[in-house]
Enzyme design. Structure first.
Site, mmCIF file in Angstrom:
data_model
loop_
_atom_site.group_PDB
_atom_site.id
_atom_site.type_symbol
_atom_site.label_atom_id
_atom_site.label_comp_id
_atom_site.label_asym_id
_atom_site.label_seq_id
_atom_site.Cartn_x
_atom_site.Cartn_y
_atom_site.Cartn_z
ATOM 1 N N LYS A 75 0.860 -1.189 0.000
ATOM 2 C CA LYS A 75 0.000 0.000 0.000
ATOM 3 C C LYS A 75 0.893 1.234 0.000
ATOM 4 O O LYS A 75 1.962 1.231 0.638
ATOM 5 C CB LYS A 75 -0.882 -0.039 1.257
ATOM 6 C CG LYS A 75 -1.892 1.086 1.374
ATOM 7 C CD LYS A 75 -2.750 0.888 2.629
ATOM 8 C CE LYS A 75 -3.824 1.955 2.780
ATOM 9 N NZ LYS A 75 -4.691 1.694 3.968
ATOM 10 N N SER A 150 -9.636 1.553 3.014
ATOM 11 C CA SER A 150 -8.766 2.371 2.198
ATOM 12 C C SER A 150 -7.678 1.588 1.455
ATOM 13 O O SER A 150 -7.072 2.124 0.536
ATOM 14 C CB SER A 150 -8.093 3.425 3.068
ATOM 15 O OG SER A 150 -7.256 2.807 4.034
ATOM 16 N N SER A 174 -9.683 -1.037 7.181
ATOM 17 C CA SER A 174 -9.164 -0.837 5.828
ATOM 18 C C SER A 174 -8.450 -2.016 5.192
ATOM 19 O O SER A 174 -8.094 -1.944 4.019
ATOM 20 C CB SER A 174 -8.239 0.372 5.787
ATOM 21 O OG SER A 174 -9.012 1.538 5.744
#
Ligand code: GLN
Length: 487
Positions: A75, A150, A174
């Site tokens: 990420k 996210s 997330s």
């Protein structure tokens, strides 16, 4: 050869080399990964050189771990020396990290090969990967739908077979929620289990790094590689690395599964998700587990508690982006105040600004007692709810998210509605517990996630139940049709 288990077996048999796996992952990253807007940057040459080193090592009989020679994605809020980290924000434009996150070091020590960075909500604030300077990431099951957030880019990339696994971060769901939207396993370990050093901070008392994989067994391998004390993170637990993967026999017999009454009564829960999750509880029961009804009486307060604490911490953490120290600085300013003001106004997107404002308000002198302090007190009550529930069960099970993946553009203008969807995931962060979402079938052709939570440090039981479920069922083998790779 898509899953980490298959890749590992292929490497062990000598059917494939690390170089071939990395080449394939890079070409898929630039193909389907870009099409889904899931991958936002790749490292080609460097990754191939690392693959060659892995192949050479293996040739001499040394294999560092089950991850040795396998490609992985990060990420874009986990830093890597010399590489960009954007947090999907304009404010970090041009930033390159001077150091490696601890998880990057540990992946490297395990022989894993980082091939690129994935799309996310700006500073990890969101549930849909739409709050991103790169534009929305898409769901491989239906590209008109959100992949969740996210950490949506990581979930989407694993579901589409770009890599066998990827890392995300989970502050209020997330990793688990995009895992549920994309039909892959997503885990948030116990708070402090994996070092946060080098993870760009959102809400430091809630943030944890976690893996996306297809199976619980693969998730266990990644946890083994990443976990363990790190003196550079003061909240890192003193425990040594978790080493439970050989014990995962997947036996469900006698396991007590707590089903919270409160998780099935909310009006937000869609009938199809409720039905699918209940059917999975039946599958667990059929495999030898007991279902026990438990109570989590403060569930109705967890979303407000989370949004008070998370925004308060975010407002303080994000104060460091002042135009002077990292990334982007506004040009043509007259004085330092204007530099701060313009750098921040131009650099942050609307959701991040909303949270900085809310968090600053919550911490302000006149409101601190009424909001922030009250939220901390409720946080303690939530933790106690779980302590009490775990006296009667080994794991807690329920839906990960009230709905299946929603259409892109469908919710982003209604933040309150999006916040309310976090009702099942934020509790594990507030209480510091490990939680995991695993695919449990589809509704309307889209994946549904079953969430499991366990007492702190009991990832072993969590992964045992998850692997037991995957032994008994084949939900995790269902793939998004349109992105099946040609063999
Ligand atoms: N959806 C939650 C939020 O918007 C969780 C985010 C996260 O876990 N990073 O804050």
């Amino acid at each position: 050869m898509d899953s980490l288990e298959e890749q590992r077996a292929g490497l062990d048999r000598g059917d494939v080399s690390a170089r071939e796996l990395v080449q394939r992952a890079l070409s898929r990253a630039e193909g389907v990964g870009a099409e889904l807007n899931a991958v936002v940057g790749v490292r080609g040459e460097a990754a191939l050189a690392e693959a060659d080193a892995s192949d050479a090592r293996r040739g001499q009989g040394t294999v560092l771990s089950p991850l040795d020679g396998t490609p992985v994605l990060l990420k874009d809020n986990i830093v890597m020396q010399g590489e960009p980290t954007t947090c999907a924000s304009r404010i970090l434009e041009g930033f390159r990290s001077p150091y490696d996150a601890t998880v990057v070091e540990r992946l490297r020590d395990a022989g894993a090969i980082i091939i690129g960075r994935t799309n996310m909500d700006e500073f990890a604030m969101g549930s849909s990967t739409e709050n991103s300077i790169f534009g929305p990431a898409r769901n491989p099951w239906d590209p008109s739908r959100s992949c969740g957030g996210s950490s949506g880019g990581s979930a989407s990339a694993v579901a589409a077979g770009v890599t066998g696994y990827a890392l995300g971060s989970d502050t209020g769901g997330s990793v688990r929620q995009p895992g549920s939207f994309c039909g892959v396993v997503g885990m948030k370990p116990t708070y402090g289990r994996i070092s946060r050093y080098g993870l760009v901070a959102f809400a430091s008392s809630l943030d944890q790094i976690g893996p996306f994989t297809r199976t619980a067994r693969e998730c266990a391998w990644v946890l083994e590689a990443l976990s363990g004390h790190d003196p550079r993170d003061s909240t890192s637990l003193p425990e040594p690395a978790w080493r439970g993967s050989p014990d995962l026999d997947g036996s469900l017999s006698g396991i007590r599964i707590g089903v919270p009454r409160e998780y099935f009564v909310g009006e937000g829960l869609s009938a199809e998700v409720s039905e699918r999750v209940r059917a999975s509880l039946g599958e667990l029961e059929a495999a030898g587990a007991y279902l026990v009804e438990v109570d989590l009486p403060h569930t109705e307060h967890v979303v407000s508690t989370y949004y008070l604490i998370a925004t308060a911490e975010a407002s303080s953490n994000l104060a460091r982006y002042d135009g002077a120290r990292y990334g982007r600085r506004a040009v043509g300013v007259e004085d330092v105040d204007e530099m701060y003001r313009r750098s921040r106004s131009e650099g942050f997107g609307p959701e991040v600004k909303r949270r900085i404002l809310l968090g600053t308000y919550v911490l302000s002198a006149g409101y601190f007692e009424a909001y922030y302090k009250k939220a901390q007190q409720v946080r303690t009550l939530v933790r106690r709810d779980f302590d009490r529930a775990f006296e009667r069960c080994d794991v807690i099970a329920g839906p990960t998210y009230p709905q299946v993946a929603f259409p892109i553009g469908g919710k982003v203008d209604d933040p309150i509605r999006l916040y309310l969807g976090d009702v099942y995931t934020v509790s594990a962060n507030l209480a510091g517990l490990p939680g995991l979402s695993l695919p449990c079938g589809e509704a309307s052709g889209l994946p549904v996630g079953l969430q499991l939570m366990a007492p702190a440090l009991d990832e072993g039981t969590l992964l045992t139940v998850a692997s037991g479920f995957q032994k008994e069922t084949d939900h995790h083998l269902h793939r998004p049709g349109s992105f099946d790779e040609p063999e």
